[in-house]
Design a protein around this motif. Structure first.
Motif, PDB file in Angstrom:
ATOM      1  N   MET A 165       0.825  -1.203   0.000  1.00  0.00           N
ATOM      2  CA  MET A 165       0.000   0.000   0.000  1.00  0.00           C
ATOM      3  C   MET A 165       0.862   1.256   0.000  1.00  0.00           C
ATOM      4  O   MET A 165       0.592   2.210  -0.746  1.00  0.00           O
ATOM      5  N   LEU A 166       1.903   1.279   0.814  1.00  0.00           N
ATOM      6  CA  LEU A 166       2.788   2.442   0.836  1.00  0.00           C
ATOM      7  C   LEU A 166       3.460   2.636  -0.520  1.00  0.00           C
ATOM      8  O   LEU A 166       3.597   3.768  -0.996  1.00  0.00           O
ATOM      9  N   GLN A 167       3.859   1.548  -1.159  1.00  0.00           N
ATOM     10  CA  GLN A 167       4.519   1.655  -2.460  1.00  0.00           C
ATOM     11  C   GLN A 167       3.613   2.312  -3.489  1.00  0.00           C
ATOM     12  O   GLN A 167       4.036   3.207  -4.237  1.00  0.00           O
ATOM     13  N   ILE A 168       2.346   1.902  -3.514  1.00  0.00           N
ATOM     14  CA  ILE A 168       1.444   2.475  -4.510  1.00  0.00           C
ATOM     15  C   ILE A 168       1.143   3.934  -4.188  1.00  0.00           C
ATOM     16  O   ILE A 168       1.053   4.779  -5.092  1.00  0.00           O
ATOM     17  N   PHE A 169       1.061   4.296  -2.906  1.00  0.00           N
ATOM     18  CA  PHE A 169       0.873   5.701  -2.540  1.00  0.00           C
ATOM     19  C   PHE A 169       2.096   6.527  -2.940  1.00  0.00           C
ATOM     20  O   PHE A 169       1.963   7.620  -3.503  1.00  0.00           O
ATOM     21  N   PHE A 170       3.284   6.029  -2.659  1.00  0.00           N
ATOM     22  CA  PHE A 170       4.504   6.763  -2.990  1.00  0.00           C
ATOM     23  C   PHE A 170       4.657   6.916  -4.501  1.00  0.00           C
ATOM     24  O   PHE A 170       5.093   7.956  -4.990  1.00  0.00           O
ATOM     25  N   ASP A 171       4.309   5.856  -5.249  1.00  0.00           N
ATOM     26  CA  ASP A 171       4.432   5.900  -6.711  1.00  0.00           C
ATOM     27  C   ASP A 171       3.443   6.875  -7.338  1.00  0.00           C
ATOM     28  O   ASP A 171       3.654   7.330  -8.467  1.00  0.00           O
ATOM     29  N   HIS A 172       2.345   7.151  -6.631  1.00  0.00           N
ATOM     30  CA  HIS A 172       1.303   8.038  -7.181  1.00  0.00           C
ATOM     31  C   HIS A 172       1.127   9.262  -6.281  1.00  0.00           C
ATOM     32  O   HIS A 172       0.011   9.732  -6.062  1.00  0.00           O
ATOM     33  N   GLU A 173       2.224   9.761  -5.779  1.00  0.00           N
ATOM     34  CA  GLU A 173       2.195  10.916  -4.873  1.00  0.00           C
ATOM     35  C   GLU A 173       1.414  12.087  -5.495  1.00  0.00           C
ATOM     36  O   GLU A 173       1.637  12.481  -6.636  1.00  0.00           O
ATOM     37  N   GLY A 174       0.463  12.609  -4.720  1.00  0.00           N
ATOM     38  CA  GLY A 174      -0.322  13.750  -5.177  1.00  0.00           C
ATOM     39  C   GLY A 174      -1.510  13.388  -6.039  1.00  0.00           C
ATOM     40  O   GLY A 174      -2.324  14.264  -6.353  1.00  0.00           O
ATOM     41  N   SER A 175      -1.645  12.111  -6.425  1.00  0.00           N
ATOM     42  CA  SER A 175      -2.761  11.688  -7.277  1.00  0.00           C
ATOM     43  C   SER A 175      -3.830  10.992  -6.444  1.00  0.00           C
ATOM     44  O   SER A 175      -3.517  10.334  -5.440  1.00  0.00           O
ATOM     45  N   ILE A 176      -5.065  11.115  -6.881  1.00  0.00           N
ATOM     46  CA  ILE A 176      -6.170  10.445  -6.203  1.00  0.00           C
ATOM     47  C   ILE A 176      -6.187   8.975  -6.617  1.00  0.00           C
ATOM     48  O   ILE A 176      -6.171   8.656  -7.807  1.00  0.00           O
ATOM     49  N   LEU A 177      -6.198   8.079  -5.628  1.00  0.00           N
ATOM     50  CA  LEU A 177      -6.301   6.645  -5.871  1.00  0.00           C
ATOM     51  C   LEU A 177      -7.689   6.189  -5.434  1.00  0.00           C
ATOM     52  O   LEU A 177      -8.075   6.365  -4.282  1.00  0.00           O
ATOM     53  N   THR A 178      -8.444   5.627  -6.360  1.00  0.00           N
ATOM     54  CA  THR A 178      -9.792   5.177  -6.033  1.00  0.00           C
ATOM     55  C   THR A 178      -9.740   3.932  -5.158  1.00  0.00           C
ATOM     56  O   THR A 178      -8.742   3.201  -5.120  1.00  0.00           O
ATOM     57  N   ARG A 179     -10.822   3.680  -4.464  1.00  0.00           N
ATOM     58  CA  ARG A 179     -10.931   2.452  -3.667  1.00  0.00           C
ATOM     59  C   ARG A 179     -10.746   1.234  -4.556  1.00  0.00           C
ATOM     60  O   ARG A 179     -10.093   0.257  -4.178  1.00  0.00           O
ATOM     61  N   GLU A 180     -11.324   1.304  -5.755  1.00  0.00           N
ATOM     62  CA  GLU A 180     -11.240   0.166  -6.674  1.00  0.00           C
ATOM     63  C   GLU A 180      -9.794  -0.141  -7.044  1.00  0.00           C
ATOM     64  O   GLU A 180      -9.374  -1.300  -7.066  1.00  0.00           O
ATOM     65  N   LYS A 181      -9.025   0.899  -7.316  1.00  0.00           N
ATOM     66  CA  LYS A 181      -7.623   0.694  -7.693  1.00  0.00           C
ATOM     67  C   LYS A 181      -6.824   0.114  -6.526  1.00  0.00           C
ATOM     68  O   LYS A 181      -5.998  -0.790  -6.708  1.00  0.00           O
ATOM     69  N   LEU A 182      -7.055   0.627  -5.336  1.00  0.00           N
ATOM     70  CA  LEU A 182      -6.311   0.140  -4.172  1.00  0.00           C
ATOM     71  C   LEU A 182      -6.683  -1.304  -3.844  1.00  0.00           C
ATOM     72  O   LEU A 182      -5.806  -2.129  -3.553  1.00  0.00           O
ATOM     73  N   LEU A 183      -7.945  -1.640  -3.890  1.00  0.00           N
ATOM     74  CA  LEU A 183      -8.363  -3.011  -3.613  1.00  0.00           C
ATOM     75  C   LEU A 183      -7.777  -3.984  -4.622  1.00  0.00           C
ATOM     76  O   LEU A 183      -7.330  -5.085  -4.273  1.00  0.00           O
ATOM     77  N   ALA A 184      -7.752  -3.581  -5.891  1.00  0.00           N
ATOM     78  CA  ALA A 184      -7.201  -4.459  -6.930  1.00  0.00           C
ATOM     79  C   ALA A 184      -5.681  -4.553  -6.834  1.00  0.00           C
ATOM     80  O   ALA A 184      -5.108  -5.639  -6.966  1.00  0.00           O
ATOM     81  N   SER A 185      -5.010  -3.420  -6.591  1.00  0.00           N
ATOM     82  CA  SER A 185      -3.545  -3.393  -6.605  1.00  0.00           C
ATOM     83  C   SER A 185      -2.930  -4.046  -5.377  1.00  0.00           C
ATOM     84  O   SER A 185      -1.904  -4.715  -5.470  1.00  0.00           O
ATOM     85  N   VAL A 186      -3.540  -3.850  -4.226  1.00  0.00           N
ATOM     86  CA  VAL A 186      -2.952  -4.343  -2.976  1.00  0.00           C
ATOM     87  C   VAL A 186      -3.457  -5.734  -2.621  1.00  0.00           C
ATOM     88  O   VAL A 186      -2.685  -6.602  -2.225  1.00  0.00           O
ATOM     89  N   TRP A 187      -4.769  -5.976  -2.774  1.00  0.00           N
ATOM     90  CA  TRP A 187      -5.338  -7.258  -2.354  1.00  0.00           C
ATOM     91  C   TRP A 187      -5.779  -8.139  -3.513  1.00  0.00           C
ATOM     92  O   TRP A 187      -6.095  -9.307  -3.306  1.00  0.00           O
ATOM     93  N   GLY A 188      -5.852  -7.609  -4.714  1.00  0.00           N
ATOM     94  CA  GLY A 188      -6.327  -8.397  -5.837  1.00  0.00           C
ATOM     95  C   GLY A 188      -7.815  -8.675  -5.773  1.00  0.00           C
ATOM     96  O   GLY A 188      -8.300  -9.670  -6.320  1.00  0.00           O
TER      97      GLY A 188
END
Length: 236
Positions: A165-188
């Motif tokens: 989760m931290l990696q995806i936040f750091f990679d997209h610093e300043g950008s809005i990450l939707t719940r859908e993207k986070l659920l898919a990227s972190v937990w599949g």
């Protein structure tokens, strides 16, 4: 001394034999136990590359085993391998601390690929790098490769999921990450999955890194859209 190995927790002997055979064909050393109690007795797991864990075990349940393993070792990779294939079962397993979840019956090829990927990640993040990039924000220093963070509240051991989760936040610093993207990227998980897992993780990150968790300045909620990470302190 126990050499590097995979711990298999499986009470069905015919399944265990097949898994052991195929894992040994891939060059892994396998230690097999048939109950959660036996698995927990093997602590510490310093030479364990991966735990493959069934959920339906005699005695203590696989979910409780997973929770205890995760509580005692935040970095230990855990793959749940079970016949329980409903979405709520998968969510429960991930919430208990598993890094991956595979249902029976399964493709042997897919199983071995997942094992190989998890073992490879286990090897690099359990080693001590000569020099590692440090991500700093506020009064925090995060070492993703080493799965740790230095904060005003003290040092923290980060789990595999927290690092993702931290990696995806750091990679997209300043950008809005939707719940859908986070659920898919972190937990599949599927985009329409109903779960509080994501919200609980955000609360946890704020407790780790925010000076005042109730008034976050780095991990922000964007109402109706998702979440956003800002390195420089800001307000929602």
């Amino acid at each position: 001394m126990i050499s590097p190995h995979i711990l298999l927790v499986e009470d069905e002997l015919h399944i265990a034999r097949g898994l052991i055979f195929n894992l040994e064909q891939e060059g892994y050393r396998v230690i097999h136990v048939s109950s959660g109690e036996q698995a927990l007795e093997l602590a510490p797991w310093s030479q364990c590359l991966l735990v493959i864990l069934d959920l339906m075990l005699p005695g203590i349940s696989g979910l409780e085993v997973c929770q205890q393993l995760r509580a005692q070792d935040p970095r230990l990779p855990i793959l749940i391998l079970t016949a329980l294939g409903k979405e709520q079962d998968r969510i429960a397993g991930l919430e208990a601390g598993a890094d991956d979840y595979l249902t029976k019956p399964f493709s042997l090829t897919e199983f071995l690929l997942r094992v190989r990927g998890m073992v490879n990640r286990s090897s690099w993040y359990r080693s001590t790098p000569a020099a590692e990039e440090c991500f700093r924000f506020g009064d925090n220093a995060v070492y993703l490769q080493d799965h740790r963070a230095e904060t005003p509240r003290g040092d923290i051991d980060l789990t595999e999921l927290e690092v993702r989760m931290l990696q995806i936040f750091f990679d997209h610093e300043g950008s809005i990450l939707t719940r859908e993207k986070l659920l898919a990227s972190v937990w599949g998980l599927a985009p329409d999955t109903e779960t509080r897992t994501l919200d609980n993780f955000i609360v946890r990150l704020r407790k780790y890194f925010e000076p005042t968790p109730a008034r976050p300045r780095h991990f922000l909620t964007v109402r109706g859209k998702g979440y956003k990470f800002c390195r420089e302190e800001t307000t929602a």
